[in-house]
Scaffold this motif. Structure first.
Motif, PDB file in Angstrom:
ATOM      1  N   LEU A 268       0.843  -1.205   0.000  1.00 36.53           N
ATOM      2  CA  LEU A 268       0.000   0.000   0.000  1.00 36.53           C
ATOM      3  C   LEU A 268       0.876   1.252   0.000  1.00 36.53           C
ATOM      4  CD1 LEU A 268      -2.633  -1.131   2.666  1.00 36.53           C
ATOM      5  CD2 LEU A 268      -2.802  -1.296   0.164  1.00 36.53           C
ATOM      6  N   LEU A 269       2.052   1.133   0.613  1.00 33.57           N
ATOM      7  CA  LEU A 269       3.018   2.232   0.574  1.00 33.57           C
ATOM      8  C   LEU A 269       3.684   2.315  -0.801  1.00 33.57           C
ATOM      9  CD1 LEU A 269       5.055   4.310   1.641  1.00 33.57           C
ATOM     10  CD2 LEU A 269       6.214   2.472   2.869  1.00 33.57           C
ATOM     11  N   MET A 270       4.214   1.183  -1.253  1.00 31.14           N
ATOM     12  CA  MET A 270       4.958   1.194  -2.525  1.00 31.14           C
ATOM     13  C   MET A 270       4.080   1.660  -3.693  1.00 31.14           C
ATOM     14  SD  MET A 270       7.840   0.369  -1.454  1.00 31.14           S
ATOM     15  CE  MET A 270       8.545  -0.410   0.009  1.00 31.14           C
ATOM     16  N   ARG A 271       2.819   1.257  -3.661  1.00 30.64           N
ATOM     17  CA  ARG A 271       1.899   1.593  -4.764  1.00 30.64           C
ATOM     18  C   ARG A 271       1.193   2.920  -4.532  1.00 30.64           C
ATOM     19  NH1 ARG A 271       4.533  -2.007  -6.142  1.00 30.64           N
ATOM     20  NH2 ARG A 271       5.417  -0.163  -7.073  1.00 30.64           N
ATOM     21  N   ARG A 272       1.475   3.550  -3.395  1.00 28.28           N
ATOM     22  CA  ARG A 272       0.819   4.835  -3.046  1.00 28.28           C
ATOM     23  C   ARG A 272      -0.700   4.703  -3.081  1.00 28.28           C
ATOM     24  NH1 ARG A 272       5.531   4.499  -6.317  1.00 28.28           N
ATOM     25  NH2 ARG A 272       5.854   6.610  -7.151  1.00 28.28           N
ATOM     26  N   THR A 273      -1.156   3.582  -2.529  1.00 26.18           N
ATOM     27  CA  THR A 273      -2.583   3.295  -2.548  1.00 26.18           C
ATOM     28  C   THR A 273      -3.333   4.156  -1.541  1.00 26.18           C
ATOM     29  OG1 THR A 273      -2.058   1.040  -3.166  1.00 26.18           O
ATOM     30  CG2 THR A 273      -4.253   1.422  -2.236  1.00 26.18           C
TER      31      THR A 273
ATOM     32  N   ILE B  54      15.472  -0.644   1.030  1.00 26.16           N
ATOM     33  CA  ILE B  54      14.455  -1.151   0.094  1.00 26.16           C
ATOM     34  C   ILE B  54      15.076  -1.353  -1.283  1.00 26.16           C
ATOM     35  CG2 ILE B  54      12.292  -0.600  -1.101  1.00 26.16           C
ATOM     36  CD1 ILE B  54      11.426   1.006   1.341  1.00 26.16           C
ATOM     37  N   ASP B  60       9.180  -5.548  -5.543  1.00 23.26           N
ATOM     38  CA  ASP B  60       8.443  -4.639  -6.410  1.00 23.26           C
ATOM     39  C   ASP B  60       8.175  -3.351  -5.635  1.00 23.26           C
ATOM     40  OD1 ASP B  60       6.966  -3.579  -8.451  1.00 23.26           O
ATOM     41  OD2 ASP B  60       5.157  -4.728  -7.984  1.00 23.26           O
ATOM     42  N   ALA B  61       9.184  -2.511  -5.554  1.00 24.78           N
ATOM     43  CA  ALA B  61       9.056  -1.276  -4.785  1.00 24.78           C
ATOM     44  C   ALA B  61       8.707  -0.125  -5.740  1.00 24.78           C
ATOM     45  CB  ALA B  61      10.343  -1.002  -4.029  1.00 24.78           C
ATOM     46  N   TYR B  62       8.917   1.079  -5.309  1.00 26.80           N
ATOM     47  CA  TYR B  62       8.506   2.239  -6.115  1.00 26.80           C
ATOM     48  C   TYR B  62       9.558   2.634  -7.141  1.00 26.80           C
ATOM     49  CZ  TYR B  62      11.408   4.852  -2.820  1.00 26.80           C
ATOM     50  OH  TYR B  62      12.451   5.310  -2.074  1.00 26.80           O
ATOM     51  N   LEU B 246       0.963   7.025   5.098  1.00 23.60           N
ATOM     52  CA  LEU B 246       1.810   5.838   5.231  1.00 23.60           C
ATOM     53  C   LEU B 246       3.122   6.160   4.532  1.00 23.60           C
ATOM     54  CD1 LEU B 246       1.959   2.883   6.142  1.00 23.60           C
ATOM     55  CD2 LEU B 246       0.795   2.264   4.019  1.00 23.60           C
ATOM     56  N   CYS B 247       4.101   6.535   5.353  1.00 21.06           N
ATOM     57  CA  CYS B 247       5.348   7.083   4.831  1.00 21.06           C
ATOM     58  C   CYS B 247       6.453   6.048   4.837  1.00 21.06           C
ATOM     59  CB  CYS B 247       5.745   8.271   5.706  1.00 21.06           C
ATOM     60  SG  CYS B 247       7.322   8.998   5.301  1.00 21.06           S
ATOM     61  N   GLY B 248       6.465   5.210   5.863  1.00 23.27           N
ATOM     62  CA  GLY B 248       7.516   4.214   5.966  1.00 23.27           C
ATOM     63  C   GLY B 248       7.108   3.089   6.882  1.00 23.27           C
ATOM     64  N   LEU B 249       7.789   1.954   6.723  1.00 24.61           N
ATOM     65  CA  LEU B 249       7.529   0.776   7.551  1.00 24.61           C
ATOM     66  C   LEU B 249       8.870   0.169   7.916  1.00 24.61           C
ATOM     67  CD1 LEU B 249       4.559  -0.637   5.433  1.00 24.61           C
ATOM     68  CD2 LEU B 249       4.366   0.243   7.758  1.00 24.61           C
ATOM     69  N   TYR B 253      11.640  -3.617   6.898  1.00 28.47           N
ATOM     70  CA  TYR B 253      12.487  -3.625   5.698  1.00 28.47           C
ATOM     71  C   TYR B 253      13.550  -4.722   5.722  1.00 28.47           C
ATOM     72  CZ  TYR B 253      10.579   1.065   4.724  1.00 28.47           C
ATOM     73  OH  TYR B 253       9.764   2.140   4.479  1.00 28.47           O
ATOM     74  N   LYS B 276      -3.032   6.514   3.294  1.00 33.04           N
ATOM     75  CA  LYS B 276      -2.549   6.852   1.953  1.00 33.04           C
ATOM     76  C   LYS B 276      -1.040   6.643   1.908  1.00 33.04           C
ATOM     77  CE  LYS B 276      -2.710   8.815  -2.217  1.00 33.04           C
ATOM     78  NZ  LYS B 276      -1.406   8.299  -2.648  1.00 33.04           N
ATOM     79  N   GLY B 277      -0.640   5.649   1.134  1.00 40.04           N
ATOM     80  CA  GLY B 277       0.785   5.471   0.895  1.00 40.04           C
ATOM     81  C   GLY B 277       1.306   6.593   0.022  1.00 40.04           C
ATOM     82  N   PHE B 278       2.518   7.030   0.310  1.00 37.62           N
ATOM     83  CA  PHE B 278       3.095   8.058  -0.568  1.00 37.62           C
ATOM     84  C   PHE B 278       4.616   7.958  -0.529  1.00 37.62           C
ATOM     85  CE2 PHE B 278       4.928  11.538   2.046  1.00 37.62           C
ATOM     86  CZ  PHE B 278       4.605  11.059   3.302  1.00 37.62           C
ATOM     87  N   ILE B 279       5.207   8.451  -1.575  1.00 41.70           N
ATOM     88  CA  ILE B 279       6.660   8.484  -1.725  1.00 41.70           C
ATOM     89  C   ILE B 279       6.981   9.918  -2.121  1.00 41.70           C
ATOM     90  CG2 ILE B 279       8.650   7.518  -2.933  1.00 41.70           C
ATOM     91  CD1 ILE B 279       7.271   5.266  -1.559  1.00 41.70           C
ATOM     92  N   ILE B 281       9.009  11.316  -3.932  1.00 44.33           N
ATOM     93  CA  ILE B 281       9.281  11.652  -5.343  1.00 44.33           C
ATOM     94  C   ILE B 281       7.992  11.995  -6.102  1.00 44.33           C
ATOM     95  CG2 ILE B 281      11.452  10.363  -5.507  1.00 44.33           C
ATOM     96  CD1 ILE B 281       9.968   8.084  -6.838  1.00 44.33           C
ATOM     97  N   ASP B 282       6.847  11.515  -5.591  1.00 44.24           N
ATOM     98  CA  ASP B 282       5.578  11.886  -6.246  1.00 44.24           C
ATOM     99  C   ASP B 282       5.336  13.389  -6.169  1.00 44.24           C
ATOM    100  OD1 ASP B 282       5.252   9.145  -6.453  1.00 44.24           O
ATOM    101  OD2 ASP B 282       3.923   9.010  -4.706  1.00 44.24           O
TER     102      ASP B 282
END
Lengths: 341, 341
Positions: A268-273, B54, B60-62, B246-249, B253, B276-279, B281-282
């Motif tokens: 859910l994090l990796m996919r930015r769900t 990661i 299958d990460a971002y 949801l920034c990190g876990l 890892y 909400k997952g987010f990275i 770089i988005d």
């Protein structure tokens, strides 16, 4: 009328795991005089929903649990038999929202709305596409998931009252729709009647492999009704910026031990769900908007539905199990009294 | 300059669990001639971040994983030493975004931006409040969680580069802020220097009980950096309509076995939580907006930060473990070469 007897299902014990005989008891009582502003509503269809089971447990849910000794809580359609409220008169049919599992409910008339007059629309449609389950599907999909044409939508419990509407609304939005349901009959109904692009029979197929086959471009929207292992398989295949309305987790409601969340939660994090829990009662103020749109689609013939009708009020508790055993196709209701002619 | 040697940390093996000696190898090479449009950037500070780990795994990460035999990927601040790109000249300091773990990186000049001139702002601030971790905190909190004055915000890994900024931004928004960190020193820094309302030392306190004490009105926002059991405790105390960026876990890892998701996943439904997952770089296109706001707050003295500086490029892999052992306070960086005078 006052001399007529009422029957009510009363919660006697909090179920541990599956609902057992004796957790609820059928109690006879006399009808009392109405007070000013009250109406007497005779249940025609009692709605059976997964959330009924949540309300029986002493957990911190979205509504307080039903008290021990209280009438079991439920919704349905009723006909007014007596009224001391100006806006309603005997013969009117109302949606009883959150009333009791009873033949008669005595309710404040101001809390009830008459069903809109929609020529040619059967009463059962107001328990399905035009009822709470239809609103659940409409707002969960349209307000949270915001489907775009060409996206892939997966819905679990797809042949249920909510799931079947989710898939059909998503088709109207131009999406590819894959339903997950249990059994060949339900899957056939999904593809042949409800117009789903594909259906996966989780009882007889490897869900992961079937998702790979039917979702070649990944999954943009997961409308989640079930939880557990099926949810894991779907989450593993989510696309970037996917959305996941979290509507139900029926696989967990009877659990007696702690249930682990999705094993691929990190996806859910990796996919930015976006995951968004919701309960249809949050959308009460917007029901008119949902009703108008769903009624239009319904009258255009775009929303197929099934009603799984159990005959006889005494069968309500036993019939609730059908939801958890995956036995129902479409909206499960108990016929408590005949439709007015 | 071309005769000078370069040193690069190259990924030799995918780590299993914790990073081990031998997974990365320090490789010497010669510098090559620049091509048109390229610049040579000498690393001053190499950023060490949980996400480095990661990128080492074939998951299958971002972003795609770092290839075996490739330079380890990382960001940092560098000084231009040679340029064949019109917009940059020797002595300019740039944020290298995603470059290699190397003393010198040869990069397309067009991919780099000079640091803005902010009088009196130390260079390390561009690795913290005004760097990628600051932007992570800013957009995760302001764009996803949308804090309102009076709400309660909990942040895990609170003494880290992201968490410490999340808490201080939330304070600026008028929230009650509770940080979770490991050790008395970090907790003291959070309350005494960073202005948090309370800090919970997860290594020495019962996190659940401490949350009950410090969040008497429940939790409106959980800024999640860690996952695992701490996340379970926070989720159990979320309020209705809560938000959870949801920034990190980081707790997961290094895991070698499947990690169960939150045991109270169903509470996300009951509480109608938005996850909400987010990275970060988005949010690249919106960095100017975030930089402007964070720089203003920084120059007003509202953002305290610490930089945990490890001296010596050869220590980069071993130092990364500090993040997973919870040893760093603030932004962890490796000083690879001195700041230009």
């Amino acid at each position: 009328m006052v001399n007529e007897k009422n029957l009510t299902w009363v919660l006697r014990k909090r179920p541990v795991g599956d609902l057992q005989q004796g957790d609820l008891e059928l109690v006879e009582s006399a009808l009392t005089q109405l007070e000013d502003g009250q109406v007497r509503a005779k249940t025609i269809y009692l709605s059976l929903d997964p959330t009924n089971r949540i309300w029986m447990s002493d957990v911190d849910a979205y509504l307080p649990p039903v008290g021990i000794g209280d009438a079991m809580r439920g919704g349905g359609l009723s006909v007014i038999t007596e009224s001391r409220f100006d806006g309603l008169e005997p013969g009117d049919i109302v949606n009883t929202g959150l009333a009791g599992w009873a033949i008669y409910n005595t309710l404040p008339g101001a809390s009830l709305a008459k069903l809109p007059k929609l020529p040619g629309v059967p009463l059962t449609a107001f328990m399905g596409p035009l009822g709470a389950t239809g609103m659940t599907a409409y707002f969960g999909l349209m307000d949270i998931a915001k489907p775009k044409a060409g996206e892939t939508v997966v819905v679990s419990a797809a042949a249920g009252a909510v799931g079947s509407m989710v898939g059909q609304i998503a088709k109207i939005q131009g999406c590819r729709v894959v339903g997950i349901a249990g059994g060949a009959d339900k899957c056939r109904w999904l593809t042949e009647t409800a117009g789903f692009d594909a259906a996966i029979d989780y009882k007889n197929e490897d869900v992961g492999k079937a998702l790979d086959k039917h979702c070649p471009n990944g999954i943009d929207i997961n409308f989640e009704n079930v939880g557990g292992k099926i949810m894991d398989e779907v989450i593993a295949r989510l696309n970037d910026f996917s959305r996941m309305p979290l509507c139900g987790l029926i696989s967990t409601y009877n659990a007696t031990d702690p249930v682990p969340g999705p094993y691929n939660f990190s996806n859910l994090l990796m996919r930015r769900t976006l995951v968004k829990g919701f309960i249809v009662i949050d959308y009460f103020p917007r029901f008119p908007e949902g009703m108008q749109q769903m009624a239009q689609w319904f009258m255009e013939g775009k929303l197929k539905y099934e009603t799984d009708i159990v005959d006889g009020f005494e069968k309500a508790p036993a019939s609730l199990s059908r939801l958890f055993e995956g036995k129902n196709l479409g909206k499960l209701v108990v016929q408590v009294s005949p439709e007015p002619v």
